[in-house]
Design an enzyme around this catalytic site. Sequence first.
Site, PDB file in Angstrom:
ATOM      1  N   SER A 100       0.829  -1.198   0.000  1.00  0.00           N
ATOM      2  CA  SER A 100       0.000   0.000   0.000  1.00  0.00           C
ATOM      3  C   SER A 100       0.871   1.260   0.000  1.00  0.00           C
ATOM      4  CB  SER A 100      -0.948  -0.041   1.203  1.00  0.00           C
ATOM      5  OG  SER A 100      -2.002   0.860   1.050  1.00  0.00           O
TER       6      SER A 100
ATOM      7  N   ASP B 172      -9.694  -5.368  -4.438  1.00  0.00           N
ATOM      8  CA  ASP B 172      -9.100  -4.420  -3.499  1.00  0.00           C
ATOM      9  C   ASP B 172      -9.967  -3.171  -3.468  1.00  0.00           C
ATOM     10  OD1 ASP B 172      -7.501  -2.427  -2.247  1.00  0.00           O
ATOM     11  OD2 ASP B 172      -5.671  -3.473  -2.835  1.00  0.00           O
TER      12      ASP B 172
ATOM     13  N   HIS C  65      -7.475  -5.906   0.091  1.00  0.00           N
ATOM     14  CA  HIS C  65      -6.288  -5.057   0.236  1.00  0.00           C
ATOM     15  C   HIS C  65      -5.278  -5.640   1.219  1.00  0.00           C
ATOM     16  CE1 HIS C  65      -3.967  -1.451  -0.174  1.00  0.00           C
ATOM     17  NE2 HIS C  65      -4.060  -1.144   1.124  1.00  0.00           N
TER      18      HIS C  65
END
Length: 288
Positions: free
Chosen positions: A95, A224, A253
């Site tokens: 991320s 996601d 995610h």
Amino acid sequence: MPKVRTEDGAEIFYKDWGSGQPIVFSHGWPLTADAWDAQMVFMGGQGFRVIAHDRRSHGRSDQTWHGNDMDTYADDLAALMDALDLHDVVMVGHSTGGGEVTHYIGRHGTARVAKVVLVGAVPPLMLKTEANPGGLPLDAFDVIRKGTYDNRAEFFRDLTLPFYGYNRPGAQVSEGVRESFWLQGMMGGLKGQLDCIREFSEVDYTEDLRKIDVPTLILHGDDDQIVPIGAAGLMSAKIVSGAVLKIYEGGDHGLPTTHQDRFNADLLAFVRGEPVVGARAQRSQEDA
């Protein structure tokens, strides 16, 4: 607790376990190095040295008023790698951490880097623009800012549902995982967490991606809900020359947590130079 002091005097906490080729993990927002514990124990047990740090204003690192920006995050990471004199490093970023890894390479090159792994990573650009129509509108990130500022304790708890796909039908919800996310988030400083929202949403990492000249694995879930694959993983795979892309069908995610064993196996295979099951080499825009 081990810490490295950066150029501006901030102290960055890190974990350093095991021995062998180093693997450096960069965590997502608003988490800490603890988000990587399962990977660190697994890869450490496979004969690697595993290192993870708390980004400044996150976790156990200093909470700073200034410097909560991607340039400084990348420089902090460089300070850590320099202090530990790391070489032949496998850099793994999830991320926001994927942005940090990518920007590190954009600013500091790959002299210390052997391979890169980007997981549900924010590059090249999350924000919707005329040139990036697949991104998310600024309003979406303003909602994150407001939720974090108004009542981050409640916002972080609610965020766990889309983050781990726990809001999908049939999902097996772990209250322990949700509580761990909340605890890690609440360890950080509000000012730095608010500043970081701009860094994962509005910074364009395209030129940084073009500077990656080492083997790169891109892992992304096609469900996601935090960093949609269309404007992130799929685009990055087209920019990084020779990148290998693996899509987790139905993946959320939080892949390192929700798909822990599968992710660990893919990471180990890639680091060892073995085929990653289900991954495909991509032809970059530059190679096309």
